[in-house]
Design an enzyme around this catalytic site. Structure first.
Site, short mmCIF file in Angstrom:
data_model
loop_
_atom_site.label_atom_id
_atom_site.label_comp_id
_atom_site.label_asym_id
_atom_site.label_seq_id
_atom_site.Cartn_x
_atom_site.Cartn_y
_atom_site.Cartn_z
N GLU A 82 0.82 -1.21 0.00
CA GLU A 82 0.00 0.00 0.00
C GLU A 82 0.86 1.26 0.00
O GLU A 82 2.00 1.26 0.46
CB GLU A 82 -0.93 0.00 1.22
CG GLU A 82 -1.97 -1.09 1.19
CD GLU A 82 -2.87 -1.12 2.42
OE1 GLU A 82 -4.05 -1.48 2.28
OE2 GLU A 82 -2.39 -0.78 3.52
N CYS A 102 3.42 8.67 1.42
CA CYS A 102 3.96 7.67 2.33
C CYS A 102 4.21 6.39 1.53
O CYS A 102 3.28 5.78 1.00
CB CYS A 102 2.98 7.41 3.47
SG CYS A 102 3.57 6.23 4.71
N CYS A 143 6.36 -7.05 7.09
CA CYS A 143 7.41 -6.47 7.94
C CYS A 143 7.95 -7.57 8.85
O CYS A 143 7.23 -8.48 9.24
CB CYS A 143 6.84 -5.32 8.77
SG CYS A 143 8.12 -4.41 9.69
N CYS A 158 6.41 -5.00 15.64
CA CYS A 158 6.03 -3.98 16.64
C CYS A 158 4.58 -4.21 17.03
O CYS A 158 3.69 -4.28 16.16
CB CYS A 158 6.23 -2.58 16.06
SG CYS A 158 7.95 -2.21 15.65
N CYS A 180 1.58 -1.86 15.90
CA CYS A 180 1.47 -1.56 14.47
C CYS A 180 0.77 -2.69 13.74
O CYS A 180 1.14 -3.86 13.88
CB CYS A 180 2.87 -1.34 13.89
SG CYS A 180 2.88 -1.00 12.12
N SER A 239 12.37 6.63 7.60
CA SER A 239 12.05 6.25 8.98
C SER A 239 12.58 4.85 9.28
O SER A 239 12.44 3.94 8.46
CB SER A 239 10.53 6.28 9.19
OG SER A 239 10.20 5.83 10.49
N SER A 278 11.62 5.65 14.92
CA SER A 278 10.43 5.19 15.65
C SER A 278 10.87 4.83 17.07
O SER A 278 11.23 3.68 17.34
CB SER A 278 9.81 3.97 14.94
OG SER A 278 9.34 4.34 13.66
N CYS A 324 -1.26 6.29 10.42
CA CYS A 324 0.00 5.70 10.86
C CYS A 324 -0.26 4.41 11.64
O CYS A 324 -1.04 4.39 12.59
CB CYS A 324 0.74 6.71 11.73
SG CYS A 324 2.34 6.12 12.30
#
Length: 641
Positions: A363, A376, A383, A387, A390, A470, A492, A614
């Site tokens: 995305e 973004c 991933c 986390c 998230c 980031s 982060s 986010c």
């Protein structure tokens, strides 16, 4: 510098029995072991330190000189998986079920799982009449005539795209100075152009023909020929994985970075020019047999049309002769990501669900503001960091996005906003943040190469000061990111104590807060005009106390960091274990940090109603092995046969 081993897969498999008599040519694991063995043999020695022009073609090697392996590139084609009829008896056969096809798929799957091996696949171009008479049968027919049988015929197929992929990889390694020696395991004159280019860039090209006859043209463009030793001595007697590991230990620290894997090629066999640098464009043209001066000129023209004017059709390129358009269209394509779904939030935020050619979803999000527009961008499918706050972190890591897929997000946004040709003033897309799906520093090379295209003044021309990368704290890569990319840094952080950050950002167990902040202090180019942004998600009763705010101030002052703290109200998603801090608590936290002279604005959530805020990005992508994808393709082929 490292050594790369480049293998012509079809050639290697033809020579396998003579090179490895102790291994089984019908066993995929043995073939993968052979690939590792031949690479280990070559990487363990280097050429004499004699200038290349003084070396004889069969110059000796010094076995006590060692070299680090960069990567083994194995070039091949997936087998045909369709149904057809034999030429004489007209018996129906399913090529996907033949032993040859099954072995080829198993070889590719086994190599995909082998560390430091990158499988590059072209495609087989079969003809309308896919059968041809075998040479032996042709000789018998010419001698006395005979009634042919099915066994006298073989499939008439040609590889497409393999030489091009090999040439592009060699060009990339040469221009980026990633290796200083390339071992070429082949014997075909088709590899002359990439060998010439590598040597022009100062790289030693060493040929191993596996005792086969070598095309004279190829011999003229290598720095030496290194032949395999006695086959019994090279071939291992044991066939387990430990043998391979002992033969070729890979030194160095292993981070949780996914091993690069090849991708399913385009079905039409054409090469995608999106994501290629100017040097790569030139090499793509040269390996397609375009004359060197012509390739240099056309590469500059293509670069301008692709990255400055946003062209996707060669017919739109008015300064390239019309007679050349069909030649380009036959060999190349300028792609865009496939849009599965586009959503627009009530606040104007746009989210695109994109799908790659190998059916993986990712995305991107565009956030418009009065004075700027921020895109973004995702760097991975899924991933690896897990986390806990998230939504993306709940996905499995599928794979890294390629430079084409990363820069393609920017190109697609420009298409949607109507911002071609590229110009510095008056555009809506003014900023890029690498804050989408994935950890950018675990896909460093692809992110770097994509952002270089974005920042090039002759192309997309976005200033590095308007790009922010980031990271969750991949400390070993941060200095390299500053030196090789040089964009703004965002970290982060999300917690100020080891206990809490270990829980919500598990990477903290590897690279702790103190180590991370020291890496921030060492990041090149930071000053009060170019501050590091610290992202801090506000979780109720977890990291939002006044003591947490004061500890954050203490840490930033201790490391003398020019910093800005972005306070992010937690954006909920189904199944989340956390709640957002109350507005009063967020305000109190912000006031304490602001009171210490550190900017701490509260980020206004954008795109919540379309899950674009986010921490909310997530797709339904699932990791599938190449063998699984090939089996599904075979089943689909059977269904339509």
């Amino acid at each position: 510098m490292p050594t790369a081993v480049v293998i012509d897969g079809a050639f290697f498999l033809r020579r396998f029995n003579s090179a490895f008599p102790n291994l089984d040519a019908s066993n995929a694991k043995d073939i993968a072991l052979g690939v590792v063995c031949i690479a280990a043999y070559h990487v363990s020695a280097r050429l004499h330190a004699t200038p290349s022009w003084q070396q004889a073609p069969d110059s000796a090697y010094r076995p006590d000189e060692t070299s680090e392996l960069y990567r083994i590139f194995f070039y091949d084609c997936p087998p045909l998986t369709k149904r057809l009829h034999t030429p004489i008896s007209r018996r129906s056969i399913n090529l996907a079920m033949t032993p040859e096809a099954q072995l080829r798929l198993a070889i590719h799957a086994q190599l995909d799982q082998t560390r430091k091996v990158a499988v590059r696949l072209g495609r087989l171009n079969d003809k309308i009449t896919p059968w041809r008479l075998k040479p032996s049968a042709m000789a018998r027919w010419q001698a006395d005539g005979f009634a042919p049988h099915d066994d006298d015929f073989e499939l008439d197929v040609m590889q497409k795209g393999v030489d091009m992929r090999l040439g592009l990889d060699i060009a990339s390694m040469a221009y980026k100075r990633q290796v200083d020696q390339i071992i070429l395991i082949a014997a075909d004159a088709d590899f002359v152009p990439p060998a010439k280019l590598a040597r022009r860039e100062g790289i030693d090209v060493v040929l191993d023909p596996m005792s086969a006859h070598v095309a004279p043209d190829l011999l003229q463009h290598v720095d030496g020929v290194r032949k395999l030793p006695n086959a019994d001595r090279l071939s291992p007697s044991g066939k387990d994985a430990m043998t391979a590991a002992n033969l070729m230990p890979i030194p160095g620290h292993i981070d949780p970075v996914p091993v690069p894997r090849s991708f399913v090629p385009r079905s039409d066999g054409r090469i995608d020019l999106l994501g290629l640098s100017l040097a790569d464009l030139r090499m793509a043209l040269e390996t397609s047999q375009l004359e060197e001066k012509q390739a240099k000129l056309r590469a500059k023209q293509l670069w301008h049309w692709i990255y400055n004017r946003g062209a996707t059709e060669f017919s739109a390129m008015t300064d390239i002769s019309k007679t050349m358009h069909p030649w380009l269209e036959q060999r190349f394509v300028i792609s865009r990501p496939n849009v599965v779904e586009a959503q627009v939030s009530t606040d104007g935020t746009r989210k695109w669900l994109l799908r790659s050619d190998d059916a993986q979803d990712y995305e991107m999000v565009f956030i418009p503001d009065a004075d700027r527009g921020t895109l973004c961008v995702s760097s991975q499918v899924g991933c690896t960091l897990n986390c806990t706050f998230c939504h993306t972190g709940t996905m499995r890591l599928v794979r890294n996005l390629t430079p084409a897929e990363i820069v393609g997000q920017v190109m697609l946004a420009r298409d949607s906003l109507g911002e071609w040709p590229s110009q510095p003033e008056g555009r809506m897309l003014t900023n890029i943040v690498m804050m989408g799906m994935g950890e950018p520093l675990y896909n460093f090379e692809n992110v770097r190469d994509a952002l270089k295209l974005v920042m090039d003044g002759a192309g997309l021309a976005l200033s590095r000061r308007r790009i922010t990368l980031s990271t969750s704290g991949v400390v070993p890569m941060m200095a390299r990111a500053g030196a090789e990319i040089g964009v703004n840094l965002a970290v982060s952080l999300h917690a100020v104590t080891k206990e809490v950050r270990d829980e919500i950002v598990p990477l903290n167990r590897k690279y702790g807060i103190e180590e991370l902040l020291q890496a921030c202090a060492d990041y090149p180019g930071t000053n009060n005009a170019r501050r590091i942004t610290f992202e801090y998600v506000m979780l109720k009763d977890k990291n939002d106390s006044d003591d947490d705010a004061r500890e954050l101030v203490r840490l930033l002052r201790k490391y003398e960091l020019p910093a800005k703290v972005n306070l992010i109200p937690f954006n909920p998603w189904p199944g989340a274990a956390y709640e957002c801090s109350t507005p009063e608590r967020i305000k109190s936290f912000s006031s304490i940090v602001f009171g210490a002279g550190i900017s701490a604005p509260v980020r206004t959530p954008r795109g919540r109603d379309i899950d674009a805020a986010c921490g909310q990005l997530k797709t339904a992508s699932e990791k599938k092995s190449r063998a699984q994808l090939d089996r599904e393709a075979a089943v689909e082929s059977d269904a339509f046969a």
